[in-house]
Design an enzyme around this catalytic site. Structure first.
Site, PDB file in Angstrom:
ATOM      1  N   CYS A 140       3.184  10.645 -14.752  1.00 52.06           N
ATOM      2  CA  CYS A 140       2.992  10.039 -13.426  1.00 52.06           C
ATOM      3  C   CYS A 140       4.308  10.022 -12.658  1.00 52.06           C
ATOM      4  O   CYS A 140       5.134   9.122 -12.840  1.00 52.06           O
ATOM      5  CB  CYS A 140       2.426   8.627 -13.569  1.00 52.06           C
ATOM      6  N   CYS A 143       4.805   6.981 -10.433  1.00 54.73           N
ATOM      7  CA  CYS A 143       5.200   5.751 -11.146  1.00 54.73           C
ATOM      8  C   CYS A 143       6.663   5.810 -11.588  1.00 54.73           C
ATOM      9  O   CYS A 143       7.378   4.821 -11.508  1.00 54.73           O
ATOM     10  CB  CYS A 143       4.356   5.544 -12.410  1.00 54.73           C
ATOM     11  N   ASP A 144       7.077   6.945 -12.111  1.00 47.00           N
ATOM     12  CA  ASP A 144       8.359   6.991 -12.824  1.00 47.00           C
ATOM     13  C   ASP A 144       9.450   7.807 -12.128  1.00 47.00           C
ATOM     14  O   ASP A 144      10.615   7.727 -12.522  1.00 47.00           O
ATOM     15  CB  ASP A 144       8.142   7.592 -14.234  1.00 47.00           C
TER      16      ASP A 144
END
Ligand code: NAP
Length: 322
Positions: A140, A143-144
């Site tokens: 992701c 997300c990261d």
């Protein structure tokens, strides 16, 4: 056997938000929080995420497991009951509905499905190890990708569909360069996404690596590179990088429901009356990634979990089942 007003299947952000709202509406939800179905554990995909930095309300970030514990505790505070087992079968043809796990059989007037989706991985040993230890391997980018370890570094994205291109173009905000590694020499991504990709290539921010697959992930505590194999020549070479992002699709956890619910051709539950969360079976609702292949964020899953609980509450009231 007493009949539950609402059973929630799944305990990620969608399921637990549905529990919070259903509990506060006095529906006394019963949540099958799962055990290890589909490689997931109670709490869902966020249990494999290190820092969550994009969920509003946590200015300093929070780890995925801590966030899911807070969700669970909040739902429990309002009297959500949990069964820590995987659901093995459901019957949505006869009312009340039946939901079975290994040791329990429950009947319910309404069911909220929030079983999520799982990212597809290459299933290489080092990929899994580094993904679990925050070593620079992730499924992701949104997300990261903004983590300091990836800033001004060369990164790789695997895949040739919309997800891979979207992840790759997102990562160009931080990376010095993003390599897109694809097993063919032609993208599967939509035309618009392809145009975006080739614009970034022209600008030198991205570079395709065609006809190539990752056969190993290099690095001990964190990733230092990937070993690539050209599928046409079988030649192998190492490409240094400080991050690897998977964009090879997701698999929705819908196998249990396929005899009852309409799904699209990739298995996601269809919601025939958007924005409502009603499925094709009255009294069965779906929330989160199990019905969303586009946004797939904790915050959007939570939002749809709230919607599903409100939809269920209204539907139960309309049936006189409150
Ligand atoms: P996808 O379209 O199925 O693409 C997956 C990509 O990964 C393909 O290029 C595939 O290669 C490759 N791949 C699959 N397994 C692989 C493996 N084991 N090793 C190496 N490569 C592998 O999945 P997606 O990109 O996640 O998209 C899913 C759906 O969501 C699509 O309908 C897409 O349009 C939609 N979506 C839309 C947006 C958007 O509109 N913003 C963003 C993301 C996703 P091949 O091409 O060779 O099969």
């Amino acid at each position: 056997m007493s009949v539950e007003k609402v059973v929630v299947i799944g305990s990620g952000p969608a399921g637990l938000t549905a529990c919070i709202y259903a509990a506060r509406a006095d529906l006394q939800p019963l949540c099958f929080e799962g055990f290890n179905a589909g490689g997931l554990i109670p709490g869902g995909q966020l249990m494999f995420t290190t820092d969550v930095e994009n969920y509003p309300g946590f200015p300093d970030g929070i780890t995925g497991p801590l966030m899911m514990k807070a969700f669970r505790d909040q739902a429990e505070r309002f009297s959500t009951r949990y069964i820590r087992e995987d659901v093995r079968s459901v019957n949505f043809t006869k009312r009340p509905f039946t939901i079975r796990s290994d040791n329990e059989e429950v009947q319910a007037h309404a069911v909220i499905i929030a079983t999520g989706a799982r990212a597809n991985w290459l299933n290489l040993e080092n990929e899994q190890r580094l993904a679990k230890t925050g070593g620079g391997v992730s499924a992701c980018a949104v997300c990261d990708g903004a983590m300091p370890a990836f800033r001004n570094q060369e990164l790789v994205v695997i895949g040739g569909g919309d997800s891979a291109v979207e992840e790759g173009t997102f990562l160009t905000k931080f990376a010095s360069k993003v390599y897109l590694i694809h097993r063919r020499d032609e993208l599967r991504a939509s035309k618009a996404m392809q145009e975006r990709f080739f614009k970034f290539v022209e600008e030198g921010k991205m570079e395709p690596v065609w006809d190539s697959v990752v056969v190993d992930v290099l690095g001990d505590k964190s990733i230092t590179g990937v070993r690539l194999k050209n599928v046409k020549t079988n030649e192998e070479r190492d490409l240094p990088c400080k991050g690897m992002f998977l964009g090879i699709g997701h698999t929705p956890n819908t196998e249990l429901f396929k005899d009852f619910l309409d799904t699209d051709d990739t298995g996601y539950i269809k919601l025939p009356h958007p924005p409502s969360t009603h499925t094709n079976v009255a009294g069965v609702f779906a929330a989160g990634d199990v019905a969303d292949h586009v946004y797939r964020q904790a915050i959007t899953a939570s939002g749809s979990g709230c919607m599903a609980a409100l939809d269920a509450e209204r539907w139960l009231a309309a049936q006189g089942l409150e």
